[in-house]
Design a protein around this motif. Structure first.
Motif, short mmCIF file in Angstrom:
data_model
loop_
_atom_site.label_atom_id
_atom_site.label_comp_id
_atom_site.label_asym_id
_atom_site.label_seq_id
_atom_site.Cartn_x
_atom_site.Cartn_y
_atom_site.Cartn_z
N SER A 8 0.92 -1.27 -0.13
CA SER A 8 0.24 -0.12 -0.17
C SER A 8 0.65 0.79 0.00
O SER A 8 2.34 1.04 0.67
N ALA A 10 -0.41 4.72 0.79
CA ALA A 10 -1.20 5.31 1.94
C ALA A 10 -1.77 6.68 2.46
O ALA A 10 0.23 7.33 2.47
N ASP A 12 -2.49 7.90 6.10
CA ASP A 12 -2.84 7.75 7.04
C ASP A 12 -3.03 8.95 7.96
O ASP A 12 -2.39 10.10 7.80
N GLY A 27 1.73 3.61 4.33
CA GLY A 27 1.69 2.76 3.83
C GLY A 27 2.34 1.79 3.72
O GLY A 27 3.81 1.81 3.55
N TYR A 31 6.73 3.11 4.06
CA TYR A 31 7.80 2.62 4.64
C TYR A 31 8.83 1.65 4.11
O TYR A 31 9.92 2.00 4.45
N PHE A 78 -5.98 5.02 -1.35
CA PHE A 78 -5.92 4.19 -0.06
C PHE A 78 -5.57 4.83 1.66
O PHE A 78 -5.06 5.72 1.38
N TRP A 80 -5.68 4.48 5.94
CA TRP A 80 -5.84 4.11 7.22
C TRP A 80 -5.51 4.91 7.80
O TRP A 80 -5.39 6.23 8.25
N ASN A 122 2.40 -5.95 3.05
CA ASN A 122 0.94 -6.29 3.65
C ASN A 122 -0.03 -5.45 2.48
O ASN A 122 -0.03 -3.97 2.85
N MET A 146 -1.22 -8.64 7.24
CA MET A 146 -2.16 -8.78 9.09
C MET A 146 -3.42 -8.79 9.51
O MET A 146 -4.31 -9.76 8.34
N PHE A 148 -6.93 -8.04 9.28
CA PHE A 148 -7.43 -8.03 7.64
C PHE A 148 -7.39 -8.51 6.90
O PHE A 148 -8.72 -8.88 6.79
N TRP A 149 -6.48 -9.16 6.21
CA TRP A 149 -6.53 -9.77 5.54
C TRP A 149 -6.70 -11.53 5.75
O TRP A 149 -7.53 -12.28 4.73
N GLY A 231 4.10 1.83 10.49
CA GLY A 231 5.45 1.52 10.02
C GLY A 231 6.73 0.73 10.62
O GLY A 231 7.58 0.80 9.68
N ALA A 232 6.83 0.12 11.37
CA ALA A 232 7.78 -0.03 12.34
C ALA A 232 8.54 -1.15 10.95
O ALA A 232 8.91 -2.01 11.40
N GLY A 233 7.59 -2.23 11.97
CA GLY A 233 6.40 -3.78 10.45
C GLY A 233 7.55 -3.30 8.95
O GLY A 233 8.91 -4.23 8.70
N ASP A 234 7.52 -2.65 8.56
CA ASP A 234 7.87 -2.49 6.85
C ASP A 234 8.88 -1.86 6.92
O ASP A 234 9.94 -2.28 6.20
#
Ligand code: AMP
Length: 306
Positions: A8, A10, A12, A27, A31, A78, A80, A122, A146, A148-149, A231-234
């Motif tokens: 994504s 995005a 935000d 998004g 990130y 998009f 979020w 994601n 995540m 959501f999916w 965005g830490a994970g990305d």
């Protein structure tokens, strides 16, 4: 060696105990690509609407990210909206509007199709599959997802998992996917679903990698100032994949270094809202923090007993 990412891009709106921002650049692909761009060439696949501010693209251009695969179409970008309580480890999603992603069918520019490293950030797992089908002979494919999916597109997600080398996922989502509360058992169950390796992200408690039968743990860097974990994970994944592509090595040893690089990039990202900290980052700062990580976990072995 370069890395291709779909995910994504995005606008935000985020609220943390330390402030709030509205419609800022976010998004998973944004990130990821910004973090990865410190180590390797990045090609981004995604879509934005006609409301997407052109100045947001400057960041991608400044970081020399290839955005030939970022389409701009009529409609809304998009969006979020999320919130964090004082426990910054878990985002509470307030709103997800797929908007232009609902109709998006990615068509990879020819130059993207030979990418050796691929990250399916994601996004709808059907889009992740679409992109994967257009890459010729990837050397290493990783993906993220995540709740959501997991809730909305489990079948497509399972098909993605059959085809990836690595899955990165938050701890609570690993439990949800495996339907198993114990994280080690959940990891074993997820490895049965297809990926050869799994990284479980545990927010401020670091990340755990399960690679075949080995386990590796990296702490998160203890910071005094955490403003926004979005965005830490990305950013983690961007540092991880960017580093692997840079050394062009996917051995266990390289993956361990890559986890520390991922943790390094995530630690910078949470120091500001949106992508502000990554925007101003230098390679010298990255190197210093990577080394600080080494100091954090380095200890001497026990003396020999006689
Ligand atoms: P994280 O690294 O997990 O904190 O990811 C944060 C980013 O994920 C935000 O910038 C959001 O725009 C994006 N995001 C949130 N929900 C979704 C979703 N369902 N699909 C794709 N991206 C999302």
């Amino acid at each position: 060696m370069g890395v291709l990412v779909v995910g994504s891009v995005a606008l935000d709106s985020v609220k943390t105990p330390f402030g709030a921002v509205e419609n800022v650049l976010g998004g998973s692909a944004s990130y990821f690509s910004t973090a990865a761009s410190f180590f390797t060439e990045v090609s981004l696949v995604g879509v934005v609407g006609d409301d997407f501010p052109s100045q947001a693209l400057t960041l991608f251009r400044d970081r020399e990210i290839n955005i030939d695969g970022l389409e701009r179409v009529p409609g809304k970008t998009f969006h979020w909206a999320g919130e964090y309580s004082y426990d910054l480890n878990e985002a509470i999603t307030l709103d997800t509007q797929l908007n232009v992603f609902e109709q998006f069918r990615p068509k990879l520019p020819a130059a993207y199709q030979d990418s050796p490293y691929v990250f399916l950030a994601n996004i709808d797992p059907e889009l992740q599959l679409d992109v994967l089908n257009q890459v010729k002979h990837p050397k290493f494919v990783a993906c993220d997802t995540m709740n959501f999916w997991i809730q909305g597109k489990l079948g497509a997600l399972m098909a993605v998992l059959q085809r990836v080398d690595l899955l990165t996922i938050n701890e609570s989502e690993a439990r949800q996917l495996a339907q198993e509360p114990n994280v080690v058992k959940a990891a074993r169950a997820i490895l049965q679903m297809g990926p050869k390796a799994l990284i479980v992200k545990r927010g401020e408690y670091g990340a755990l990698m399960f690679n075949g039968s080995t386990m590796f743990y990296a702490p998160a860097y203890p910071l005094e100032a955490v403003y926004d974990p979005t965005g830490a994970g990305d950013s983690f994944a961007g540092g991880f994949m960017g580093y692997l592509a840079n050394v062009d090595d996917v051995s266990e040893e390289a993956m361990r270094q890559a986890i520390i690089m991922g943790s390094t990039m995530a630690s910078f990202n949470v120091e500001s809202f949106s992508l502000e900290r990554l925007r101003s980052l230098s390679y010298a700062e990255i190197r210093d923090r990577f080394r600080a990580f080494k100091g954090l976990v380095n200890f001497a072995d026990l003396p020999e007993t006689t």
